[in-house]
Scaffold this active site. Sequence first.
Site: not given
Ligand code: PGA
Length: 269
Positions: A67, A137, A139, A144
Amino acid sequence: MEVVIFKNADKVTRRGAGLVAEMLGVKPNAVFGFATGSTPIELYRQLVDRHRKGELSFRDTTSFNLDEYMGIAADNPQSYRSYMNREFFDHVDIDKNNTYLPACENSENPQLVGPEYEASIRRAGGIDLQILGIGHNGHIGFNEPSSSLSSRTRVKTLTRRTLEDNSRMFSNGEFQPKLAITMGIGTIMEARRILLLATGKSKADAVAAMVEGPLTAMCPASILQMHERVTVLIDEDAAAGLKYREYYDLAHRENRALKERFGEFYASG
Ligand code: PGA
């Protein structure tokens, strides 16, 4: 789904780097799917370290990131392009012309960026090994909760939870994008092999929902239950909510001998 639980985060990333190295061993021109966020930073450090020691070369590889934010330029330090250069690409021998992010900075129509990105992935022969983190969450990428489980690369609005989680990366008053372009869930599911890393207590609920919860768009990572070759590498903290913990440990022990004999990319997960 293969779930492997390690004592700490360091062991998780070491194993992750080991799997990337094994992939390079069997396919030096592998196509990687890379992720950003805090979890993979240590993985990239270890890969850089192994590259410096002459153990690994990324010269013939191609990569596609999950992304990219919308509304900030590639050379903005907050862009995921800048993150990848800073944390990884600048320190290894990958040809940056073969590193792709779904950026729409130079596109007249952001809606076209997704289909073009998908076409580039297809031209490269598809993704051999996709690295993923997981959001609180549930994702994956910026897909999302409520994202279509068949979605393709497209523009997404970030949830309040994701904006809050990521606000730690932005200083007070700095512009924080609310939109991003992300590979879709359908896109991610086409990767031949998926490696998801999660560490820390705060990820325990999301990990339990992904591994043992129902298959639901409200936990996008739960779609990985439908993928043939997923390895989930987690530490004790992130494993805290798993009910079948004992079975995962048993399966890991039983699988180890097979893998030692035939290699990680032979044995089935
Ligand atoms: P993080 O993010 O490694 O910063 O916890 C993971 C994600 O949102 O996919």
